[in-house]
Design a protein around this motif. Sequence first.
Motif, PDB file in Angstrom:
ATOM      1  N   LYS A 387       0.854  -1.183   0.000  1.00 60.74           N
ATOM      2  CA  LYS A 387       0.000   0.000   0.000  1.00 60.74           C
ATOM      3  C   LYS A 387       0.893   1.237   0.000  1.00 60.74           C
ATOM      4  O   LYS A 387       1.744   1.393   0.870  1.00 60.74           O
ATOM      5  N   VAL A 388       0.697   2.108  -0.967  1.00 62.94           N
ATOM      6  CA  VAL A 388       1.550   3.275  -1.136  1.00 62.94           C
ATOM      7  C   VAL A 388       0.705   4.536  -1.042  1.00 62.94           C
ATOM      8  O   VAL A 388      -0.348   4.634  -1.687  1.00 62.94           O
ATOM      9  N   ALA A 389       1.141   5.487  -0.242  1.00 61.98           N
ATOM     10  CA  ALA A 389       0.453   6.775  -0.120  1.00 61.98           C
ATOM     11  C   ALA A 389       1.223   7.827  -0.902  1.00 61.98           C
ATOM     12  O   ALA A 389       2.455   7.859  -0.872  1.00 61.98           O
ATOM     13  N   ALA A 390       0.520   8.677  -1.608  1.00 70.63           N
ATOM     14  CA  ALA A 390       1.135   9.776  -2.352  1.00 70.63           C
ATOM     15  C   ALA A 390       0.716  11.096  -1.714  1.00 70.63           C
ATOM     16  O   ALA A 390      -0.469  11.331  -1.460  1.00 70.63           O
ATOM     17  N   VAL A 391       1.681  11.947  -1.432  1.00 70.66           N
ATOM     18  CA  VAL A 391       1.420  13.264  -0.847  1.00 70.66           C
ATOM     19  C   VAL A 391       1.707  14.311  -1.911  1.00 70.66           C
ATOM     20  O   VAL A 391       2.808  14.352  -2.469  1.00 70.66           O
ATOM     21  N   PHE A 411      -0.173  16.708 -11.367  1.00 69.40           N
ATOM     22  CA  PHE A 411      -1.039  15.573 -11.677  1.00 69.40           C
ATOM     23  C   PHE A 411      -0.474  14.725 -12.817  1.00 69.40           C
ATOM     24  O   PHE A 411      -0.592  13.500 -12.805  1.00 69.40           O
ATOM     25  N   GLU A 412       0.152  15.377 -13.793  1.00 75.15           N
ATOM     26  CA  GLU A 412       0.776  14.613 -14.872  1.00 75.15           C
ATOM     27  C   GLU A 412       1.906  13.736 -14.327  1.00 75.15           C
ATOM     28  O   GLU A 412       2.059  12.570 -14.716  1.00 75.15           O
ATOM     29  N   SER A 413       2.696  14.303 -13.408  1.00 75.98           N
ATOM     30  CA  SER A 413       3.794  13.537 -12.816  1.00 75.98           C
ATOM     31  C   SER A 413       3.263  12.385 -11.974  1.00 75.98           C
ATOM     32  O   SER A 413       3.815  11.277 -11.995  1.00 75.98           O
ATOM     33  N   LEU A 414       2.180  12.642 -11.239  1.00 78.77           N
ATOM     34  CA  LEU A 414       1.584  11.580 -10.430  1.00 78.77           C
ATOM     35  C   LEU A 414       1.065  10.459 -11.329  1.00 78.77           C
ATOM     36  O   LEU A 414       1.259   9.268 -11.028  1.00 78.77           O
ATOM     37  N   TYR A 415       0.433  10.828 -12.430  1.00 77.44           N
ATOM     38  CA  TYR A 415      -0.081   9.817 -13.364  1.00 77.44           C
ATOM     39  C   TYR A 415       1.064   8.973 -13.922  1.00 77.44           C
ATOM     40  O   TYR A 415       0.985   7.740 -13.969  1.00 77.44           O
ATOM     41  N   ASN A 416       2.138   9.635 -14.352  1.00 81.38           N
ATOM     42  CA  ASN A 416       3.279   8.904 -14.914  1.00 81.38           C
ATOM     43  C   ASN A 416       3.923   7.990 -13.872  1.00 81.38           C
ATOM     44  O   ASN A 416       4.376   6.883 -14.188  1.00 81.38           O
ATOM     45  N   THR A 417       3.967   8.460 -12.633  1.00 81.24           N
ATOM     46  CA  THR A 417       4.534   7.636 -11.559  1.00 81.24           C
ATOM     47  C   THR A 417       3.685   6.393 -11.334  1.00 81.24           C
ATOM     48  O   THR A 417       4.206   5.273 -11.206  1.00 81.24           O
TER      49      THR A 417
END
Length: 430
Positions: A387-391, A411-417
Amino acid sequence: ARADIVIATMLFMEDHFLPVLPALRARRDHCDAMVCLMSATEVTKLTRMGKFDMSGRVSGPMAFLKKLRGKSTADVNTSPEDKSSAGARQMKMLRRLPRILRFIPGTAQDVRAYFLSMQYWLAGSEQNMVNLVQFLVERYATGSRRDMRPRCVVGAPLEYPEVGVYHPRMKQRLSASVADLPLVATTGQRGTVGLLVMRSYLLAGNTGHYDGVITALEARGLKVIPAFATGLDNRPAIEGYFQRPDCQPVIDALVSLTGFSLIGGPAYNDAHAAEDILARLDVPYLAVTPVEFQTLDHWGASSRGLLPVESTMMVAIPELDGATGSMVYGGRGSASHVRCTGCAKACTFEAVEGSHDMQTCSERADALAARVGKLIDLKRSARAERKVAAVIFNFPPNAGNTGTAAFLAVFESLYNTLAAMKVQGYTVDM
């Protein structure tokens, strides 16, 4: 200052050496000898041993020694392999120099005495400290103290492994072979922890803070390999005990108990070299802190916690290497036997008056062991089950600013990650 022979070491920081510098300067020309080792230039230049005077122009034996020194590891053209072996080469040269200088008369004999003093100090066991004092008295005591010279029985510097493993339950405590570690350190089934400890504390027998952490880790079913290297470059210990010959790691987590950066210690750090070896290990790396400049009970009662110098050297600088999870795990005990108020255990740290030996904070050592155990459990788990949390950026809060960091495609970086994580086996619904 009234000492007849003055030894000053490890005075790097201005906060430490500036207050004593006037006293050292005032005493320098009136004592039998002043030996300043591994300190700031202002301190080292005060060295005066017989005809050897570091305050003057470099000439004679010292000029010859500079030619033997070789190129600096700070040279940008120095290969990583050369940098990694620099400490070993320097120690080898330190042992050779007294043998070379032995046959050169005059000032060279006092230069030889300086390097022998450094050998005694770097292998700082109790016996070596006794021999260091007797060596200096036998050679430099003057005036009414000259009669003490014949009574001194001086032994050669005792040698200990420069790189090796340590365990409080090993008969010899130090060894160059990991096979000598006791069963309690090698039978855990949960994972393997590589511990980095400082050789100077091991030789001094001042290991209470290390022993408590080792015991706490073993109690949680972890294998423990406590390793050390001479000086403040930990790469030889990592390469010798935490990696196979093909550079694959044999540990699941790396924990530094030294309180300093991975490569360099309190005086400097080589973050790029640390990044290189940590990338090759590719395991969680924690650098945790013993309180060095205050006692544990003072730290426990303080609303500030770490002193500014401790926060800088023991937290901020290791973080430049890539360390995480900084926390206090032990430190200097108080000879006044004051109860520590840092937690509900209210420990009293037994210590001989004036010694301030290192002790374990049992509550913190247990918390550290629990944290390391969970990191290893996580590392060994299947990626699909993690389980991974993103801040993400959201400041000021509650003002519609989520993900609006200036010039960053949040948001683009989060999507790519997330997409990359899915490719690598994480469960991601997109």
